[in-house]
Every structure is written in C-alpha cells, then in structure tokens.
Motif scaffolding. Structure first.
Motif, short mmCIF file in Angstrom:
data_model
loop_
_atom_site.label_atom_id
_atom_site.label_comp_id
_atom_site.label_asym_id
_atom_site.label_seq_id
_atom_site.Cartn_x
_atom_site.Cartn_y
_atom_site.Cartn_z
N ASN A 114 1.31 -1.01 0.11
CA ASN A 114 -0.27 -0.22 0.18
C ASN A 114 0.71 0.98 -0.27
O ASN A 114 1.93 1.89 0.90
N HIS A 115 0.54 1.91 -1.20
CA HIS A 115 1.65 3.05 -1.21
C HIS A 115 1.64 4.30 0.34
O HIS A 115 2.42 4.77 -0.02
N LEU A 116 0.22 4.19 0.51
CA LEU A 116 -0.02 5.12 1.85
C LEU A 116 0.76 4.83 3.06
O LEU A 116 1.29 5.91 4.26
N ALA A 118 3.14 3.24 2.75
CA ALA A 118 4.71 2.98 2.83
C ALA A 118 5.40 4.45 2.31
O ALA A 118 6.68 4.57 3.24
N HIS A 119 4.43 5.43 2.55
CA HIS A 119 5.37 6.53 3.75
C HIS A 119 5.16 6.75 4.76
O HIS A 119 6.09 7.70 5.05
N VAL A 120 4.50 5.96 5.17
CA VAL A 120 4.66 6.11 6.84
C VAL A 120 6.28 4.86 7.16
O VAL A 120 7.32 5.21 8.26
N VAL A 144 0.42 14.25 3.43
CA VAL A 144 -0.40 15.64 2.13
C VAL A 144 0.51 15.68 0.63
O VAL A 144 1.71 15.92 0.96
N SER A 145 -0.35 16.00 -0.50
CA SER A 145 0.86 15.52 -1.91
C SER A 145 -0.42 15.74 -2.84
O SER A 145 -1.87 16.45 -2.60
N GLY A 146 0.06 16.17 -3.75
CA GLY A 146 -0.79 16.16 -5.82
C GLY A 146 -1.27 15.01 -5.40
O GLY A 146 -2.88 15.24 -6.21
N GLY A 147 -1.22 14.02 -4.99
CA GLY A 147 -2.34 11.84 -5.39
C GLY A 147 -3.06 11.88 -4.16
O GLY A 147 -4.13 11.33 -4.11
N HIS A 148 -3.52 12.05 -2.77
CA HIS A 148 -3.96 12.31 -1.86
C HIS A 148 -3.65 13.23 -0.38
O HIS A 148 -2.53 13.89 -0.66
N THR A 149 -4.53 13.18 0.31
CA THR A 149 -4.40 14.13 1.73
C THR A 149 -5.42 13.44 2.47
O THR A 149 -7.12 12.83 2.10
N THR A 322 8.03 13.03 -1.59
CA THR A 322 7.42 12.84 -2.02
C THR A 322 8.00 11.07 -2.57
O THR A 322 8.37 10.53 -1.69
N ASP A 323 8.20 10.79 -3.93
CA ASP A 323 7.20 9.02 -3.79
C ASP A 323 8.32 9.18 -4.20
O ASP A 323 9.11 9.47 -4.93
N ASN A 324 8.09 7.85 -3.82
CA ASN A 324 10.37 7.34 -4.19
C ASN A 324 10.43 5.93 -4.24
O ASN A 324 9.08 5.27 -3.22
#
Ligand SMILES: [Zn+2]
Lengths: 362, 223
Positions: A114-116, A118-120, A144-149, A322-324
């Motif tokens: 899960n991308h979200l 993964a941000h954590v 908070v990004s261009g794709g999600h909040t 940022t996404d990576n």
C-alpha cells in the motif's frame, strides 16, 4: 531468506515518479527516482497516460541505476516490494508488471504494498547513522501530496492501519496546481504558490475552509460524517470567483495576496483537522509525508499546533516525503522482518487500495 | 534458437518457440480476456517456463508485440519483456503485433495474395495493416499499421477480431472473425525473420494515438 536484515528492493510507479529504492533492514542503500514532472508542465497537472508512458521507458534504466548505486546484485536481494495501490491505474500497472517480471526472472518473493502506508514506512529508516527509530505507539500520519490528503492512525505498520480522514474531492496538491494555473504561476503549483505567498497578506481575503461547518463536524462524542475529512474543490472555485471579481472591476489582480490567502486556507484546515483527529484519538506523535510536506507554511503551522497540543511532529528528509521506491522497500523490509507472507504474482493493481490492506495476501 | 514471445496488444499471450522443436512450438498460453493482463501474464509465463522445464539461461532471445493495441494492455507485455530481458541479459526484439495474425492467415487455407489484418482499437475504431503474400514467402507488410474507422479501409479480404466486429462494413473472413494477435505466431514470425537474416524492431510501443491530453487554453477573463 534473511529475516533479520533483509535486502529489499522497492518499486514505486503510482503517479509521476518512477522510483526504485533498496534497503537492508532499516538501512537505506539507495533511493533512485526518475520523474516525468517536466512532461506534465505544459498541461498544468499530471496526465495519467503521459505518466504511464514515461514509467515504461524509465523503469529498467532506474532499476539499473539503483542496483549500481547500492552496489548490490539482484542475486543478493531477499525480496521485492511494489506499490500495488492506491494510485493512477495505468501508472501502477507498469510498476506491477515490471515487479512481477522481476520476481519471475529471479525467483524472489514479491510483496504488493500500500502506497500510503509506505509513506509512513520511511519513518523507520535510520538517518545520519542514528539508530533505526522505533515507530512510537499511537502514531498518526498526515499525508499531503498531489495525489492524496489523508490522516492515518498506525497501530501496527505491518497489519493494523486505520484511515481517520481524507479528502472527499481534490488532493491538496491538486488544489495548489489548479490555483497556480488560475493565478498564472505555472506548474507544479505547490512551490510556486509557497514562494509568492511569502510576499502577500494572508488576511487580505478570507477563503472558505471546506467541511468545517458544524453539520459536518459534529462533536467529539457524536462526530459528524466528515469530522476529519477535507474538501478543496469549493476553495478552488472561490479563488476563481475572486480573480474574476477583480477583473470585472478592471483592477489588478493581487496575486501574492490571493496566493497567501489560499495557502492559509489550505494549511489552516489541514493542520486544524489533523490535530483534532490526533487529540481525539490519543495520538502523541505525527509523521508528515507526501510532497506537500515541503510547503514551508504547512510545516510551520502544523508544527505550532502540534506543539501546543502536546504532539510531536516528525518530518522525514524531503526526498523521502515525495513518492519514491525507498519507502516501498522500507515497508517491504518491515513485512519480511514481521514474517508476513509474500503476495505472489497473481494479484491485480488496485487504484483505490484501502489503508486497511497494508500488503496483499497471496 | 529458443525464443520467448509475449504479446498483450489484445489478449495476453506468451509462447516458447524454437527452430529445434516440432512445428517450432515448445509451449504456449493465451487468455480470452483483454483487460486483466497485469494479473495473468506473469503467472502464465512462470507456469509455462516451469512446465517446459526452461529457465532464463536457456532462452536465446525475447520478442514482444509492440502493438498497435490499447495502451495499458500493450504496456503490460512490454514492461514484462523489458524486465525479463534485463535480468536474464538476453536480447529483446519487437514485432508489430498484427504480423502475428498475418502469419496465421498465410499458413491457413484462407490465404489470399492481398489482405488486411484488423483488430479492435475501441472508441469505434480499428487498428489495421495491409499485407501481400507470395508463394512460400512470409507475409509482407505493404501499408500500416494505422488506426481509423472500418468504413475507410481498403476493399480487401479482412482478417482478425476487428474485422469480425465490423463484419457489416468489411469483407471479414468468418474463420478469423474472433482471431487476436497471439505470441505463438509472433514467435514463429520472429524465428523465420531472424533465420532469413531480416531484422526486427526494437521494443518501442506503436501507440498510433496521442495521449488525448489537452494543453489548457488561457483562462477566460471575466467581462
Ligand atoms: Zn504518495
């Protein structure tokens, strides 16, 4: 497989960044990113088809670069992790197909992640030689990004994540892009507005704070339907109306003031709702993630409000916000270390994968 | 020479073809579905390799159908082929996907000296190409590939699922009315071309259509 310090390769392609990251346990070896952002500039926003085309061409070169930067070979890799959602369907598909092919060709286990969440996961990487952080209990994550909040509550990063609130329409970064276009400030909108806003007066105009009315908020005891949710589409419309009114009166458009007032509206509602959600869920630590974490005013106001509510705010290095691919690898390593079974190669990408699904079951 | 061929320009398919094997075919698989490539392709290839007892080291080259075809599906095959090629260190070639149907026509009793191969491009359009066929030769691409309306195609016998879809407009061959590009024929076409010293394409997708993205015009000013 090495389960104590697994070497994990992570692949990210949910939006416009093609990312390949490699970690060993909680140590970051490389975070290689190829962005198609420049190709979206003339459109003023991410065009999904253009992003997908760019992923296809960027993947193998990015993989090759990552392996060389990390000084590892595919043979040594213990597991592969890939973002399987949420994100743009056609973009996800490229990374997922490439990751599956990598798993087929190497025989390595594959985790669909899960991308979200993964941000954590980046919060678990060691920084500057410091010990690997333990995720605090009662951890929140504001993404908070261009794709999600979103605001998440992380009980266990490998198997228990809850979505407390999210945007019901545009992502915050998307609102920045749209408003930047209205104001003629170019793309991406976040940095452009942040810069201009510094010279403007945020109090000169009062823009609406979406979903802040009592009927949406309710009370702590009886929460309204959207107590911790955001909405930015009304705000964008309000900015457009405001600009039109200046034009109709034949006056110069006070771009800096509008940018500052817009940014204040976004940052005010994001930070106030996030802090509210944390207070009401006993959350004492919050991790900030996503590209908009680079926004100076968001960090400042969220930091102030967290501090006065007794909440610690953690902001990872910006290239990890940022996404990576490193964040995908970091979460993948946590799953391996926790003994979670891999997902196999039969799964489908899911553009609306819920955070309750940290990784897909086999 | 052992080739792994992959095509996802319409359905998802893969095949192992070799000039040593009977009829050239070692193993193959294909799906009916045109929308679940990302799910089924990798497991299909993995099973096929396992059943044939073939590893990446045994394969001499890969061939991928580069379209034309619906974008998302098309990319799943190319992303897969490029990654396998990179990891195994084996060369990757591209072939125009409609060539697969053209070879199938050439090897059938329906073969004619000049014909069209037509597949579904969605949005009421077709992908098509015109081929000629001489005795004992591989089909030769004369024109295309193009994307357009069935009504605007040359008046020739038409083969493939796109012809079947517009059978009222095209001279669709009923035997081929459901036929989609298949990696099996693509692999055989590639073997034959390589054997005759002819080159192949690289793996750049043939999108034929732009991305549909519109550059936003200047904002309308209030009066
Ligand atoms: Zn993200």
């Amino acid at each position: 497989m090495n389960r104590s310090q697994p070497l994990v390769l992570g692949i990210e392609s949910s939006c416009d960044e093609t990312g390949v990251g490699i970690v060993r346990g909680t140590t970051l070896l490389t975070n290689t990113v190829s962005s198609s952002m420049d190709e979206h500039v003339r459109f003023g926003g991410v065009i999904p088809e253009i992003a997908s085309r760019a992923h296809l061409d960027a993947f193998v070169p990015t993989l090759e670069q990552a392996l060389s930067d990390a000084g590892v070979s595919l043979d040594e890799v213990d597991a592969i992790a890939v973002t399987s959602g949420p994100g743009l369907a056609g973009a996800l598909m490229v990374g997922v197909c490439a990751a599956k092919a990598l798993a087929v060709a190497t025989g390595k286990p594959l985790y669909a992640i899960n991308h979200l969440v993964a941000h954590v996961g980046v919060g678990l990487l060691e920084s500057n030689g410091n010990e690997a952080p333990q995720l605090p209990e009662n951890l929140g994550a504001l993404l908070v990004s261009g794709g999600h909040t979103e605001i998440l509550r992380i009980n266990s990063i490998t198997d228990d994540v809850v979505l407390l609130g999210s945007t019901i329409d545009d992502a915050a970064g998307e609102a920045y892009d749209k408003v930047a276009r209205i104001l003629g400030l170019g793309y991406p909108g976040g940095p452009a507005i942040d810069k201009v806003a510094r010279t403007g007066n945020p109090k000169s105009i009062r823009f609406p704070r979406g979903l802040s009315q009592p009927k949406y908020m309710g009370t702590a005891e009886e929460p309204g339907k959207h107590r911790y949710d955001w909405s930015f589409s009304g705000l964008k419309t309000a900015v457009a109306r405001c600009v039109e009114q200046f034009e109709a009166r034949g006056e110069d458009i006070p771009v800096a003031d509008i940018a500052a007032a817009f940014q204040e509206a976004v940052v005010d509602i994001i930070s106030s709702k996030a802090v509210l959600a944390c207070r009401e869920h006993g959350i004492k630590d919050v991790l900030l993630g996503g590209g908009v974490a680079a926004n100076s005013r968001l960090r400042e106001l969220t930091g102030q409000r967290c501090a006065s509510a007794g909440i610690r705010l953690h902001v990872p290095p910006l290239d990890l916000c940022t996404d990576n691919g490193a964040m995908v690898a970091a979460l993948g390593a946590q799953l391996v270390m926790a003994g979670v079974a891999p997902s196999g190669i039969g799964f489908a990408p899911d553009s609306s994968m819920p955070v309750t699904s940290v990784s897909l079951p086999a | 020479m052992l080739i792994l061929a992959i095509d996802t320009s319409a359905v998802a398919s893969a095949a192992l073809v070799s000039d040593d094997a009977l009829e050239g075919v070692v193993a193959s698989f294909s799906t009916e579905d045109t929308r679940s490539h990302a799910e089924v392709l990798a497991p299909g290839i993995a099973e096929m390799l396992a059943e044939a007892g073939v590893t990446g080291q045994d394969i001499d080259a890969l061939v991928v159908g580069v379209g034309p075809g619906p974008f998302t599906g098309l990319r799943s095959g190319i992303a897969t082929a490029r990654t396998l090629s990179f990891v195994w260190g084996k060369p990757l070639h591209g072939l125009m996907s409609l060539d697969a149907v053209a070879l199938e026509v050439a090897e059938s009793t329906a073969a004619v000296p000049e014909f069209l191969v037509v597949t579904d491009a969605r949005r009421k359009e077709v992908y098509w190409a015109r081929y000629s066929l001489a005795e004992g030769k591989l089909p030769r691409l004369e024109d295309g590939p193009h994307v357009g309306f069935a009504a605007d195609l040359p008046d020739l016998p038409a083969f493939g699922a796109g012809a079947g879809l517009y059978a009222d407009t095209l001279r669709a061959d009923p035997e081929f009315a459901q036929e989609q590009p298949d990696a099996l024929y693509l692999g055989q076409f590639a073997l034959a071309r390589l054997a005759s010293g002819n080159g192949l394409l690289d793996s750049t997708p043939l999108y034929l259509r732009e991305s549909d993205a519109q550059v936003p015009g200047p904002r309308k000013r209030a009066l």
